[in-house]
Design a protein around this motif. Structure first.
Motif, PDB file in Angstrom:
ATOM      1  N   TRP A 171       0.835  -1.204   0.000  1.00 14.21           N
ATOM      2  CA  TRP A 171       0.000   0.000   0.000  1.00 14.21           C
ATOM      3  C   TRP A 171       0.868   1.252   0.000  1.00 14.21           C
ATOM      4  N   VAL A 178       1.201   4.581  -2.536  1.00 17.92           N
ATOM      5  CA  VAL A 178       0.862   5.905  -2.003  1.00 17.92           C
ATOM      6  C   VAL A 178       2.080   6.828  -2.028  1.00 17.92           C
ATOM      7  N   ASN A 233       2.604   7.707  -5.852  1.00 24.07           N
ATOM      8  CA  ASN A 233       1.527   8.414  -6.536  1.00 24.07           C
ATOM      9  C   ASN A 233       1.030   9.655  -5.812  1.00 24.07           C
ATOM     10  N   LEU A 234       1.157   9.688  -4.499  1.00 25.82           N
ATOM     11  CA  LEU A 234       0.586  10.788  -3.719  1.00 25.82           C
ATOM     12  C   LEU A 234       1.635  11.614  -2.983  1.00 25.82           C
ATOM     13  N   SER A 235       2.492  10.964  -2.226  1.00 23.60           N
ATOM     14  CA  SER A 235       3.467  11.724  -1.443  1.00 23.60           C
ATOM     15  C   SER A 235       4.423  12.501  -2.341  1.00 23.60           C
ATOM     16  N   HIS A 272      -5.338   0.270  -3.979  1.00 25.47           N
ATOM     17  CA  HIS A 272      -4.283   1.208  -3.569  1.00 25.47           C
ATOM     18  C   HIS A 272      -4.102   2.306  -4.614  1.00 25.47           C
ATOM     19  N   TYR A 273      -4.155   1.925  -5.883  1.00 21.53           N
ATOM     20  CA  TYR A 273      -4.006   2.901  -6.961  1.00 21.53           C
ATOM     21  C   TYR A 273      -5.181   3.877  -6.974  1.00 21.53           C
ATOM     22  N   SER A 304      -5.103   6.291  -4.069  1.00 21.77           N
ATOM     23  CA  SER A 304      -4.058   7.308  -4.218  1.00 21.77           C
ATOM     24  C   SER A 304      -4.481   8.380  -5.215  1.00 21.77           C
ATOM     25  N   LYS A 305      -5.156   7.991  -6.286  1.00 19.86           N
ATOM     26  CA  LYS A 305      -5.575   8.965  -7.294  1.00 19.86           C
ATOM     27  C   LYS A 305      -6.736   9.827  -6.796  1.00 19.86           C
TER      28      LYS A 305
END
Length: 258
Positions: free
Chosen positions: A112, A116, A119-121, A161-162, A165-166
């Protein structure tokens, strides 16, 4: 180079520019007159190929490497991009990302976090660093565009998880638009649908067939379709657009679900 010069004079950083979508975005920015920094982690040859074409066409481009799961690397990347741009950075496109598949029931926290963090942090850290450059420019301002996905609102199996994150990327853009607007910085997202790539039809023929059947436009997306949306959002044509999610999916999201 061809284009209407919509981004003439801009300095843009595109993360994940070694992949298909990233190459399409970087190419379109260069065609519209921007000096382009292409970031990659491992796909150096692919990014260099695009940069070479830009330079051969009379434009400016450079390739920089970095692991964007490292906050310090994000800050170094933005700093090096601005230095190459003569102290300026007017546009950031946060495109770098991963899309592994895994059943939610068997997913571990490490898996996970890997998604994250990428894609996010990285979006958080690169945006924060870019704003510090943009806010000090004369005139102040710039644009930040995150590449999200239609899976932010329409999750697919094995992509928990993808998709999560999106969805967070879309909300980050809206929150950042609120806080950075007073600095003249606009923040938006582009949410693509299925984008074609080499070997996709052979690897997933049934999925491609279903997509074409479902899409009112009747085809898969192309990297340049995403690039066109990013060019628009970075240009003066979008000067009053911030906190918006621009869906680029050939109309798939408009279909009824019953």
């Amino acid at each position: 180079m061809s284009g209407r010069g919509l981004l003439e004079g801009q300095v843009a950083l595109v993360t994940g520019a070694g992949g298909g979508i990233g190459r399409g975005i970087a190419s379109r920015f260069a065609q519209e007159g921007a000096a382009v920094v292409l970031h990659c982690r491992t796909a150096v040859a692919a990014a260099e190929e695009v940069a070479s074409r830009v330079r051969e066409s009379g434009g400016r481009a450079v390739v920089l490497r970095g692991d964007l799961t490292d906050e310090d690397a994000c800050r170094r990347l933005v700093g090096e991009a601005a230095e190459w741009g003569g102290g300026r950075l007017t546009a950031l496109v946060n495109n770098a990302g991963v899309q592994p598949t895994r059943e939610l029931a068997g997913m571990g926290v490490r898996e996970w976090r890997a998604v994250v963090d990428t894609n996010l942090s990285s979006v958080f850290a690169c945006t924060q660093a870019a704003v510090e450059v943009m806010r000090g420019q004369a005139p102040a301002g710039g644009s930040v565009t995150h590449i999200a996905s239609i899976e932010a609102t329409h999750p697919a199996p094995l992509h928990a998880h993808y998709s999560a994150s999106k969805a967070a990327v879309v909300t980050h853009a809206r929150a950042a638009a609120l806080e950075y607007g007073r600095l003249g910085i606009r923040v938006n997202t582009v949410s693509p649908g299925l984008i074609g790539r080499e070997g996709l039809e052979e690897a997933w023929p049934e999925g491609v067939r279903r997509w074409r059947s479902a899409a009112p436009v009747g085809r898969l997306g192309r990297p340049q379709d995403v690039g066109d949306a990013c060019v628009f959002l970075a240009s003066g044509l979008a000067s009053w657009i911030s906190g918006h999610d621009l869906v680029v999916d050939g109309g798939v999201s408009a279909r009824p679900t019953w």
